[in-house]
Enzyme design. Structure first.
Site, PDB file in Angstrom:
ATOM      1  N   SER A 226       0.855  -1.185   0.000  1.00  0.00           N
ATOM      2  CA  SER A 226       0.000   0.000   0.000  1.00  0.00           C
ATOM      3  C   SER A 226       0.890   1.234   0.000  1.00  0.00           C
ATOM      4  CB  SER A 226      -0.887  -0.011   1.248  1.00  0.00           C
ATOM      5  OG  SER A 226      -1.584   1.212   1.351  1.00  0.00           O
TER       6      SER A 226
ATOM      7  N   CYS B  77      -7.751   1.325  11.186  1.00  0.00           N
ATOM      8  CA  CYS B  77      -8.904   1.047  10.344  1.00  0.00           C
ATOM      9  C   CYS B  77     -10.125   0.756  11.195  1.00  0.00           C
ATOM     10  CB  CYS B  77      -8.613  -0.097   9.385  1.00  0.00           C
ATOM     11  SG  CYS B  77      -7.358   0.372   8.199  1.00  0.00           S
TER      12      CYS B  77
HETATM   13  N1  PLP Z   1      -3.250  -4.468   5.476  1.00  0.00           N
HETATM   14  C1  PLP Z   1      -2.706  -3.938   6.583  1.00  0.00           C
HETATM   15  C2  PLP Z   1      -1.791  -4.768   7.432  1.00  0.00           C
HETATM   16  C3  PLP Z   1      -2.987  -2.614   6.942  1.00  0.00           C
HETATM   17  O1  PLP Z   1      -2.441  -2.095   8.040  1.00  0.00           O
HETATM   18  C4  PLP Z   1      -3.859  -1.858   6.109  1.00  0.00           C
HETATM   19  C5  PLP Z   1      -4.241  -0.482   6.483  1.00  0.00           C
HETATM   20  O2  PLP Z   1      -4.226  -0.107   7.640  1.00  0.00           O
HETATM   21  C6  PLP Z   1      -4.380  -2.464   4.952  1.00  0.00           C
HETATM   22  C7  PLP Z   1      -4.047  -3.774   4.681  1.00  0.00           C
HETATM   23  C8  PLP Z   1      -5.277  -1.718   4.022  1.00  0.00           C
HETATM   24  O3  PLP Z   1      -4.535  -0.880   3.160  1.00  0.00           O
HETATM   25  P1  PLP Z   1      -5.237   0.363   2.453  1.00  0.00           P
HETATM   26  O4  PLP Z   1      -5.451   1.392   3.502  1.00  0.00           O
HETATM   27  O5  PLP Z   1      -4.237   0.798   1.408  1.00  0.00           O
HETATM   28  O6  PLP Z   1      -6.491  -0.130   1.834  1.00  0.00           O
END
Ligand code: PLP
Length: 378
Positions: A189, A315
């Site tokens: 990302s 998140c």
């Molecule tokens: N995977 C992990 C381990 C993350 O920490 C995050 C975001 O916090 C994501 C996936 C999701 O990424 P994106 O924000 O680019 O959708």
């Protein structure tokens, strides 16, 4: 009030100056990368240069990089029944993996109390299964604990399965080599390494056919339709290049700052617990709690002092739900409720750590006072 301190880099990293410059330049390029004329070819060049930089950061081939709208989409694209008979994922994966992509169910692979994927359990779970697809993250976004991915890959491959690695929190903080990890698929990302939000990539092992999530034009070698977000991709590439260049120096710098920060946490609260401290962690992540602390209240108290930290994973911030990561590690729910994540990055310096310490000294003092009152009243 002390100087403001942004210490929530695992939620998102501030845009690197190199990424901003690349994006500004790309916004002025008018072409569609699929057009054959000169403007189109110039836009294509920007996308392909970024692809080269991202591939270089993670030791992959440029042709195996598929651009997506972020880590969440890359995870969803990876998790497809077209490449696996069933899906297993560690119990500490990000919600975008735990959602299971296009599988109807996900089986948990447990973790130890130290926050590490339990490899014995993994071997037992994949044995005798038809083409298991296993998803294990490179480093956990809450604890920072680095997972034994290469060993997991051996186990999964010897059972005839494939390994997807959500490496979103890794690049720019630790070395991250697609081939050395033994991954078949790997998610990245942009915004966690100083690129823009809304851009990501899925790296796939050569020849691995992916069932597209978004169908239409033949962009991204048929793996992801839609005109590429040229400016965001250019910013992603520039951030990847800058992150790779600075890695060695930054790991040492981050580790020193993080150690200083953790010493400060303990200095004002001797019973503070730092989760995953017995395991190898990202050099810039601390997840801690103190008995009796409430994370929501603590985050607000820090914010009032100009210090941005988060409770559990970003998140899921806004939700009061306890951390599934700490629950999987067997942390007592009362202690898990107080978990505060502090994460640093390329522009964090001693001033920010000092601001954190000052805010923490105040908060810890009021916490201990409140506890004392409670003890007297009891
Ligand atoms: N995977 C992990 C381990 C993350 O920490 C995050 C975001 O916090 C994501 C996936 C999701 O990424 P994106 O924000 O680019 O959708």
């Amino acid at each position: 009030m002390a100087a403001p301190a942004y210490l929530d880099w695992n939620a998102t990293a501030p845009l690197r100056p190199e990424a901003r410059a690349a994006m500004t330049a790309a916004l002025d390029a008018a072409g569609n990368p699929s057009s054959v004329h000169a403007a189109g070819r110039a836009a294509r060049r920007l996308v392909d240069e970024a692809r080269d930089k991202i591939a270089a950061l993670v030791g992959a081939s440029a042709k195996d990089v598929v651009f997506t709208s972020g880590g969440t989409e890359a995870n969803a694209l990876a998790l497809s029944p077209s490449i696996g008979g069933s899906l297993l994922a560690s119990a500490i994966e990000h919600p975008s993996v735990r959602a299971g992509g296009r599988f109807t169910s996900v089986e948990d692979v447990p973790v130890t109390a130290d926050g590490l994927v339990d490899l014995v359990a993994l071997a037992r779970l994949v044995a005798g299964r038809d083409r298991p697809l296993v998803s294990i993250m490179l480093a956990n976004n809450e604890t920072g604990v680095i997972q034994p991915v290469a060993k997991a890959a051996e186990i999964v491959h010897s059972a005839g399965g494939l390994l997807h690695v959500d490496a979103v929190q890794g690049p720019g903080r630790i070395a991250c080599d697609f081939k050395a990890l033994g991954a078949d698929l790997m998610t990245l990302s942009a915004h966690k390494l100083g690129g823009p939000q809304g851009a990501g990539a899925l790296i796939r092992r050569e020849g691995l056919a992916l069932e597209p999530l978004i169908k239409g034009g033949g962009q991204e070698r048929g793996a992801r339709a839609g005109t590429e977000n040229v400016a965001a991709i250019a910013g992603f590439g520039a951030a990847a290049e800058a992150a790779g260049r600075a890695l060695e120096v930054e790991v040492a710098r981050m580790t020193a700052l993080r150690d200083q920060l953790e010493a400060g946490i303990k200095a004002f609260a001797s019973d503070a617990v730092i989760f995953g401290a017995q395991s190898v962690r990202l050099p810039q992540t601390t997840l801690f709690s103190v008995p009796g602390m409430k994370a929501e209240t603590a985050v607000i108290a820090f914010d009032l002092e100009g210090v941005a930290v988060s409770s559990g994973s970003a998140c899921s911030s806004g939700k009061v739900a306890p951390s599934h990561v700490l629950a999987a590690m067997g942390v007592e729910p009362g202690l898990a409720k107080g978990a505060i994540r502090v994460s640093l990055g390329y522009s964090t310096g001693p001033n920010e750590v000092e601001s954190f310490q000052k805010a923490w000294a105040k908060l810890a003092e009021s916490l201990y006072k409140a506890r004392k009152h409670k003890d007297i009243a009891a």
